[in-house]
Enzyme design. Sequence first.
Site, PDB file in Angstrom:
ATOM      1  N   SER A  55      38.500  44.626 -27.676  1.00 29.72           N
ATOM      2  CA  SER A  55      38.566  44.923 -29.115  1.00 29.72           C
ATOM      3  C   SER A  55      37.977  46.304 -29.376  1.00 29.72           C
ATOM      4  O   SER A  55      37.084  46.746 -28.636  1.00 29.72           O
ATOM      5  CB  SER A  55      37.744  43.888 -29.890  1.00 29.72           C
ATOM      6  OG  SER A  55      37.546  44.309 -31.218  1.00 29.72           O
ATOM      7  N   LYS A  59      32.976  41.951 -25.966  1.00 30.02           N
ATOM      8  CA  LYS A  59      34.175  42.771 -25.763  1.00 30.02           C
ATOM      9  C   LYS A  59      33.874  44.023 -24.941  1.00 30.02           C
ATOM     10  O   LYS A  59      34.713  44.494 -24.176  1.00 30.02           O
ATOM     11  CB  LYS A  59      34.798  43.136 -27.116  1.00 30.02           C
ATOM     12  CG  LYS A  59      35.351  41.926 -27.881  1.00 30.02           C
ATOM     13  CD  LYS A  59      36.419  41.190 -27.101  1.00 30.02           C
ATOM     14  CE  LYS A  59      37.136  40.132 -27.916  1.00 30.02           C
ATOM     15  NZ  LYS A  59      38.197  39.459 -27.162  1.00 30.02           N
ATOM     16  N   TYR A  66      29.936  39.535 -30.663  1.00 31.01           N
ATOM     17  CA  TYR A  66      31.351  39.827 -30.374  1.00 31.01           C
ATOM     18  C   TYR A  66      31.496  41.191 -29.681  1.00 31.01           C
ATOM     19  O   TYR A  66      32.209  41.324 -28.683  1.00 31.01           O
ATOM     20  CB  TYR A  66      32.115  39.795 -31.701  1.00 31.01           C
ATOM     21  CG  TYR A  66      33.615  39.961 -31.601  1.00 31.01           C
ATOM     22  CD1 TYR A  66      34.417  38.896 -31.210  1.00 31.01           C
ATOM     23  CD2 TYR A  66      34.230  41.162 -31.933  1.00 31.01           C
ATOM     24  CE1 TYR A  66      35.795  39.036 -31.136  1.00 31.01           C
ATOM     25  CE2 TYR A  66      35.604  41.315 -31.873  1.00 31.01           C
ATOM     26  CZ  TYR A  66      36.383  40.251 -31.483  1.00 31.01           C
ATOM     27  OH  TYR A  66      37.753  40.397 -31.413  1.00 31.01           O
TER      28      TYR A  66
HETATM   29  P1  NDP Z   1      43.047  33.707 -33.469  1.00 33.52           P
HETATM   30  O1  NDP Z   1      41.761  33.190 -34.008  1.00 33.52           O
HETATM   31  O2  NDP Z   1      44.247  33.734 -34.338  1.00 33.52           O
HETATM   32  O3  NDP Z   1      43.412  32.918 -32.119  1.00 33.52           O
HETATM   33  C1  NDP Z   1      42.436  32.715 -31.143  1.00 33.52           C
HETATM   34  C2  NDP Z   1      43.069  31.983 -29.984  1.00 33.52           C
HETATM   35  O4  NDP Z   1      42.049  31.730 -29.001  1.00 33.52           O
HETATM   36  C3  NDP Z   1      43.646  30.654 -30.392  1.00 33.52           C
HETATM   37  O5  NDP Z   1      44.867  30.465 -29.731  1.00 33.52           O
HETATM   38  C4  NDP Z   1      42.611  29.665 -29.881  1.00 33.52           C
HETATM   39  O6  NDP Z   1      43.243  28.458 -29.527  1.00 33.52           O
HETATM   40  C5  NDP Z   1      42.095  30.375 -28.655  1.00 33.52           C
HETATM   41  N1  NDP Z   1      40.777  29.882 -28.265  1.00 33.52           N
HETATM   42  C6  NDP Z   1      39.616  30.027 -28.957  1.00 33.52           C
HETATM   43  N2  NDP Z   1      38.634  29.374 -28.303  1.00 33.52           N
HETATM   44  C7  NDP Z   1      39.183  28.826 -27.195  1.00 33.52           C
HETATM   45  C8  NDP Z   1      38.683  28.035 -26.136  1.00 33.52           C
HETATM   46  N3  NDP Z   1      37.398  27.658 -26.071  1.00 33.52           N
HETATM   47  N4  NDP Z   1      39.530  27.643 -25.158  1.00 33.52           N
HETATM   48  C9  NDP Z   1      40.833  28.007 -25.201  1.00 33.52           C
HETATM   49  N5  NDP Z   1      41.370  28.762 -26.175  1.00 33.52           N
HETATM   50  C10 NDP Z   1      40.551  29.153 -27.167  1.00 33.52           C
HETATM   51  O7  NDP Z   1      42.697  35.160 -32.920  1.00 33.52           O
HETATM   52  P2  NDP Z   1      43.617  36.447 -32.674  1.00 33.52           P
HETATM   53  O8  NDP Z   1      44.978  36.062 -32.242  1.00 33.52           O
HETATM   54  O9  NDP Z   1      43.428  37.351 -33.806  1.00 33.52           O
HETATM   55  O10 NDP Z   1      42.809  37.094 -31.435  1.00 33.52           O
HETATM   56  C11 NDP Z   1      43.253  36.990 -30.093  1.00 33.52           C
HETATM   57  C12 NDP Z   1      42.376  37.887 -29.234  1.00 33.52           C
HETATM   58  O11 NDP Z   1      42.453  39.220 -29.726  1.00 33.52           O
HETATM   59  C13 NDP Z   1      40.894  37.496 -29.267  1.00 33.52           C
HETATM   60  O12 NDP Z   1      40.310  37.715 -28.002  1.00 33.52           O
HETATM   61  C14 NDP Z   1      40.322  38.474 -30.276  1.00 33.52           C
HETATM   62  O13 NDP Z   1      38.939  38.689 -30.064  1.00 33.52           O
HETATM   63  C15 NDP Z   1      41.159  39.714 -29.982  1.00 33.52           C
HETATM   64  N6  NDP Z   1      41.198  40.664 -31.076  1.00 33.52           N
HETATM   65  C16 NDP Z   1      41.748  40.334 -32.287  1.00 33.52           C
HETATM   66  C17 NDP Z   1      41.777  41.263 -33.311  1.00 33.52           C
HETATM   67  C18 NDP Z   1      42.382  40.990 -34.645  1.00 33.52           C
HETATM   68  O14 NDP Z   1      42.303  41.870 -35.510  1.00 33.52           O
HETATM   69  N7  NDP Z   1      43.017  39.862 -34.878  1.00 33.52           N
HETATM   70  C19 NDP Z   1      41.181  42.604 -33.129  1.00 33.52           C
HETATM   71  C20 NDP Z   1      40.643  42.853 -31.822  1.00 33.52           C
HETATM   72  C21 NDP Z   1      40.656  41.900 -30.845  1.00 33.52           C
HETATM   73  P3  NDP Z   1      42.675  26.980 -29.816  1.00 33.52           P
HETATM   74  O15 NDP Z   1      41.844  27.033 -31.050  1.00 33.52           O
HETATM   75  O16 NDP Z   1      43.916  26.177 -29.903  1.00 33.52           O
HETATM   76  O17 NDP Z   1      41.878  26.649 -28.585  1.00 33.52           O
END
Ligand code: NDP
Length: 255
Positions: free
Chosen positions: A150, A167, A163
């Site tokens: 990130s 990252k 966080y």
């Molecule tokens: P979301 O919150 O929309 O999705 C997060 C995903 O991670 C879900 O599919 C969730 O699935 C999964 N997840 C969370 N905890 C677990 C766990 N313990 N085991 C397995 N899966 C898990 O986030 P984003 O799509 O926005 O983010 C995706 C990635 O991108 C992350 O790493 C985030 O830090 C990074 N990011 C996002 C940004 C943004 O602006 N959106 C900016 C910079 C980085 P479930 O709950 O079904 O397990």
Amino acid sequence: MSENEGKICVDLSGQVAVVTGASQGIGKAIALALGKAGAKVACAARSVEKLQETAAEITAAGGTAEVFACDVTDAQAATALVDEVAEKWERVDIVVNNAGITRDTLLPRMSDDEWDAVIQTNLRSVFLLSRAASQVMMRQRYGRIINISSVSGLMGNPGQANYSASKAGVIGFTRTVARELGKRKITVNAICPGFIATEMTDALGPALVDEVKKRVPAKRLGEADEIAQGVLFLASRSADYITGQVLTIDGGMTA
Ligand code: NDP
């Protein structure tokens, strides 16, 4: 307009990909992009129903996908995920470590649990999955590990000490593992998204999102598919000589 308008065209036929956090947001977009490019995709996360939707969209587009229920904070489950995929499809070419959470609060108020949950989900899982995948990829003498970091890990962000640390840790991990695995034709890279429109950023609320838009030279949030396009490139043979790098996709925010 053709379906590929504005997209890079990559052929991943015969390859096997694992995407964590494929149940929604950026991970779902990555799983769809890899599936449409011809890779068999293991869609992993905790929410099985949502994963089934991702897998169904890949199948509907003519691809192959399977759902793997996995909590990436569970060391045994994270390791078993890679082994199960390798057993099912006989290889693991691409691992996208995308699963991530936020538990934002200012440092004086941050609890041990908020620190530990974020480090475990965002950083320890990357170690667990990459270690398991490296063993399969070394045998194959080919692999791509792509870690979703990130901009918060590059520049810091108030309220995100946990966080940002996770990252930034992902970036250090990426650079070291790239050096360890380079001679085996395994590349390891990180992508730093800026603000991307997903449920994670929905949680910020409209006032903060408007503030962010003003700060971004592109004057908009990014789309999940714009991160997926970066993953596609790093997974492609065009990126054979790119390893240990950090690709920032942020509309110019950190320029
Ligand atoms: P979301 O919150 O929309 O999705 C997060 C995903 O991670 C879900 O599919 C969730 O699935 C999964 N997840 C969370 N905890 C677990 C766990 N313990 N085991 C397995 N899966 C898990 O986030 P984003 O799509 O926005 O983010 C995706 C990635 O991108 C992350 O790493 C985030 O830090 C990074 N990011 C996002 C940004 C943004 O602006 N959106 C900016 C910079 C980085 P479930 O709950 O079904 O397990």
